[in-house]
Design a protein around this motif. Structure first.
Motif, PDB file in Angstrom:
ATOM      1  N   UNK A   1      52.032  38.838  43.473  1.00 57.57           N
ATOM      2  CA  UNK A   1      50.939  39.630  42.907  1.00 57.57           C
ATOM      3  C   UNK A   1      51.158  41.130  43.065  1.00 57.57           C
ATOM      4  N   UNK A   2      50.963  41.867  41.976  1.00 60.62           N
ATOM      5  CA  UNK A   2      51.030  43.322  42.019  1.00 60.62           C
ATOM      6  C   UNK A   2      49.683  43.883  42.485  1.00 60.62           C
ATOM      7  N   UNK A   3      49.692  45.159  42.862  1.00 61.72           N
ATOM      8  CA  UNK A   3      48.474  45.781  43.388  1.00 61.72           C
ATOM      9  C   UNK A   3      47.323  45.725  42.382  1.00 61.72           C
ATOM     10  N   UNK A   4      47.635  45.964  41.094  1.00 53.56           N
ATOM     11  CA  UNK A   4      46.573  45.949  40.081  1.00 53.56           C
ATOM     12  C   UNK A   4      45.960  44.557  39.946  1.00 53.56           C
ATOM     13  N   UNK A   5      46.788  43.529  40.076  1.00 50.97           N
ATOM     14  CA  UNK A   5      46.303  42.146  39.991  1.00 50.97           C
ATOM     15  C   UNK A   5      45.415  41.835  41.197  1.00 50.97           C
ATOM     16  N   UNK A   6      45.854  42.272  42.375  1.00 49.60           N
ATOM     17  CA  UNK A   6      45.060  42.068  43.592  1.00 49.60           C
ATOM     18  C   UNK A   6      43.709  42.769  43.449  1.00 49.60           C
ATOM     19  N   UNK A   7      43.739  44.004  42.960  1.00 49.26           N
ATOM     20  CA  UNK A   7      42.489  44.761  42.801  1.00 49.26           C
ATOM     21  C   UNK A   7      41.581  44.097  41.766  1.00 49.26           C
ATOM     22  N   UNK A   8      42.165  43.658  40.659  1.00 49.68           N
ATOM     23  CA  UNK A   8      41.391  43.020  39.597  1.00 49.68           C
ATOM     24  C   UNK A   8      40.607  41.825  40.129  1.00 49.68           C
ATOM     25  N   UNK A   9      41.256  40.984  40.934  1.00 49.57           N
ATOM     26  CA  UNK A   9      40.602  39.790  41.456  1.00 49.57           C
ATOM     27  C   UNK A   9      39.677  40.111  42.636  1.00 49.57           C
ATOM     28  N   UNK A  10      40.162  40.971  43.524  1.00 51.17           N
ATOM     29  CA  UNK A  10      39.379  41.260  44.731  1.00 51.17           C
ATOM     30  C   UNK A  10      38.047  41.915  44.403  1.00 51.17           C
ATOM     31  N   UNK A  11      38.029  42.829  43.427  1.00 53.01           N
ATOM     32  CA  UNK A  11      36.784  43.540  43.102  1.00 53.01           C
ATOM     33  C   UNK A  11      35.751  42.627  42.462  1.00 53.01           C
ATOM     34  N   UNK A  12      36.136  41.425  42.102  1.00 49.96           N
ATOM     35  CA  UNK A  12      35.182  40.468  41.544  1.00 49.96           C
ATOM     36  C   UNK A  12      34.531  39.594  42.612  1.00 49.96           C
ATOM     37  N   UNK A  13      35.054  39.670  43.834  1.00 47.62           N
ATOM     38  CA  UNK A  13      34.456  38.892  44.919  1.00 47.62           C
ATOM     39  C   UNK A  13      34.072  39.762  46.113  1.00 47.62           C
ATOM     40  N   UNK A  14      34.561  41.012  46.133  1.00 49.45           N
ATOM     41  CA  UNK A  14      34.272  41.909  47.256  1.00 49.45           C
ATOM     42  C   UNK A  14      33.451  43.075  46.733  1.00 49.45           C
ATOM     43  N   UNK A  15      32.287  43.316  47.334  1.00 50.07           N
ATOM     44  CA  UNK A  15      31.350  44.296  46.795  1.00 50.07           C
ATOM     45  C   UNK A  15      31.554  45.699  47.351  1.00 50.07           C
ATOM     46  N   UNK A  16      32.315  45.852  48.423  1.00 48.25           N
ATOM     47  CA  UNK A  16      32.509  47.170  49.004  1.00 48.25           C
ATOM     48  C   UNK A  16      33.556  47.982  48.268  1.00 48.25           C
ATOM     49  N   UNK A  17      33.873  49.164  48.789  1.00 46.41           N
ATOM     50  CA  UNK A  17      34.904  50.021  48.206  1.00 46.41           C
ATOM     51  C   UNK A  17      36.274  49.379  48.400  1.00 46.41           C
ATOM     52  N   UNK A  18      37.106  49.520  47.386  1.00 44.24           N
ATOM     53  CA  UNK A  18      38.434  48.906  47.442  1.00 44.24           C
ATOM     54  C   UNK A  18      39.399  49.892  48.100  1.00 44.24           C
ATOM     55  N   UNK A  19      39.398  49.912  49.413  1.00 45.88           N
ATOM     56  CA  UNK A  19      40.248  50.816  50.179  1.00 45.88           C
ATOM     57  C   UNK A  19      41.611  50.177  50.429  1.00 45.88           C
ATOM     58  N   UNK A  20      42.502  50.966  51.033  1.00 42.99           N
ATOM     59  CA  UNK A  20      43.826  50.439  51.357  1.00 42.99           C
ATOM     60  C   UNK A  20      43.723  49.282  52.346  1.00 42.99           C
TER      61      UNK A  20
END
Length: 375
Positions: free
Chosen positions: A187-206
């Motif tokens: 998984x690339x970073x953009x793919x991780x962010x795409x999926x994570x932001x759909x289940x995690x409500x906080x800020x997408x930090x490092x």
């Protein structure tokens, strides 16, 4: 033979001989000509059907040749350029195809290394070959969903209009599948962010990215495994599973040599017990090889010491053994002499790492005379 059987026969030949092929000419003779003749059905020795070293002068380029032109209804319809097997195909390999495409009536161009076949047409601009293929056929892992499209280029069922009309959809579906496969693999970073932001409500930090990267990878693998298991549950009849799927329970009688268990591993006594891990392992093996044989030809037999997977319920045709009745898991795979080698695995899903060996074993049986089961 139908198109699927012909494609699998060529795939088996490629797996068997490609390690010994060292030149472009050898690649043409061993793999490309059989593709044209066996799979597509054209007579490679009839110049009215297949023209080797085809010449069509283009501008200032005189006397250049393309490896093969395939003729149908008296017209050159397909151009094919071949490179050496094991060499990755690159766009620069297609330079002659680009030039010849505009100088002939051909609407299909094929670039191949004998194992991977890339099919091009002129979707983006008329009479100008596209920079990306609309179909990619890889004979190391034949995608049977693409075989109906390949069949449209065969001599007996040639349908250029249908190929061209489907090419646009095939082009993008193929590219999307390759993108998804790459993301599921790593998984690339953009793919991780795409999926994570759909289940995690906080800020997408490092920190969140680092937390979710392994979770996305694990979720992707489990999702694929669940899809395979669901498919096999349906094939097995609603997911019911009994000891020795598709075959009666037997004691150990397989003729293949069995190695001494690795140090520290003890055999488990008592009655035969089929575990959920063994069931899952069987489903994975069956899914891996069902591209070569129907799932109904893959059987399971559980014994006191290992769980066996067989082709055609024949104990002379072992596909794999699952040594899961111990603290350390092992997968047993077989060579040409049916000698078993056990490889350690940490998870049942690690069987996928040995998919090529399992498919190779089945393809060897398919190419060999039938054997009666051992007494």
């Amino acid at each position: 033979m139908d198109i699927a059987e012909r494609a699998q026969a060529l795939a088996m030949k490629i797996r068997k001989f490609k390690a010994g092929i060292e030149t472009e000419e050898a690649t043409k003779n061993a793999f490309v000509m059989p593709f044209i003749s066996t799979v597509l059905g054209y007579d490679v020795f009839n110049p009215a059907e297949v023209i080797p070293e085809f010449t069509a002068d283009v501008g200032v380029k005189k006397g250049e040749k393309i490896d093969y032109a395939i003729v149908h209804d008296g017209q050159v319809q397909v151009l094919l350029e071949a490179k050496k097997v094991n060499d990755p195909l690159r766009l620069e390999h297609a330079s002659q195809l680009f030039r010849y495409f505009a100088a002939t009536n051909a609407r299909i161009a094929i670039l191949t290394n004998g194992e991977v076949y890339q099919f091009y047409t002129d979707l983006d601009a008329p009479n100008r070959m596209d920079a990306k293929p609309f179909l990619v056929m890889d004979f190391s892992d034949v995608d049977e969903a693409l075989l109906p499209e390949l069949a449209k280029l065969t001599k007996e069922a040639f349908d250029l209009d249908s190929v061209i009309s489907a090419a646009g959809e095939l082009k993008y579906i193929g590219q999307l599948k390759r993108v998804l496969a790459a993301q599921f693999k790593e998984p690339e970073d953009d793919w991780v962010k795409f999926l994570a932001t759909r289940v995690y409500e906080g800020s997408f930090t490092q920190r969140v990215r680092e937390q979710f990267a392994p979770l996305v990878d694990k979720a992707c693998r489990q999702f694929l495994n669940d899809q395979v298991n669901d498919r096999l549950k349906n094939a097995l009849g609603g997911g019911s599973y009994v000891r020795g799927v598709g075959a009666p329970q037997v004691e150990e009688s397989e003729p293949a040599p069995v190695e001494t268990p690795p140090a520290g591993v003890e055999e488990r006594g008592g009655d035969v017990v089929t575990t959920e891990e063994e069931v899952e392992g069987f489903r994975i093996v069956r899914a891996i090889v069902c591209g070569s044989v129907p799932a109904t030809r893959v059987y399971a037999r559980d014994t006191k010491t290992y769980f066996g997977v067989l082709l055609d319920d024949n104990n002379r045709r072992p596909i794999a053994r699952l040594w899961f009745n111990r603290s350390k898991k092992y997968l047993g795979v077989f060579d040409e002499q049916k000698v078993e080698t056990r490889v350690a695995i940490e998870r049942v899903e690690d069987i996928y790492l040995h998919a090529e060996q399992l498919r190779l074993t089945v393809n060897r049986y398919l190419g060999a005379p039938a054997e009666p089961p051992a007494a």
